[in-house]
Scaffold this active site. Structure first.
Site, PDB file in Angstrom:
ATOM      1  CB  CYS A  31      -0.863   0.028   1.686  1.00 20.90           C
ATOM      2  SG  CYS A  31      -1.175   2.274   1.445  1.00 20.90           S
ATOM      3  CB  CYS A  34       0.345   1.928   4.468  1.00 16.72           C
ATOM      4  SG  CYS A  34      -1.590   1.153   4.271  1.00 16.72           S
TER       5      CYS A  34
END
Length: 106
Positions: A31, A34
């Protein structure tokens, strides 16, 4: 105080039974957003460590916890107080916004 990795096995003890608020970052290695907020969360953990614990749950390795809280999109930040989720924020944001949101819900 830096962020703390939490697993399915340790979630109850580390988050639900914590005597202070815990912000849980649900994330995954693949991600991008993230990874973008990770350094900001580390800094916030240092700055607000006396008020809140910041924990990280890798949703790929801890599917039970992610499923328990209905995590469908990441990064997802959920603030727990007294063992209950009280606020959440979805998506990446600059450190100033993340810290401001967290302080407003503490």
């Amino acid at each position: 105080m830096s962020t703390k990795a939490v697993t399915d096995a340790s979630f109850s003890a580390e988050v639900l039974q914590s005597d202070k608020p815990v912000l849980v970052d649900f994330w995954a290695d693949w991600c991008g957003p993230c990874k973008m907020i990770a350094p900001a969360l580390e800094e916030i953990a240092e700055e607000l460590g006396d008020k809140v614990t910041i924990a990280k749950v890798d949703i790929m390795e801890n599917t039970n916890t992610a499923s328990d809280f209905g995590v469908q999109s990441i990064p997802l930040l959920i603030l727990f107080k007294d063992g209950k989720p009280v606020a959440q924020k979805l998506g990446a944001a600059p450190k100033s916004q993340l810290k401001g949101w967290l302080e407003s819900v503490l």
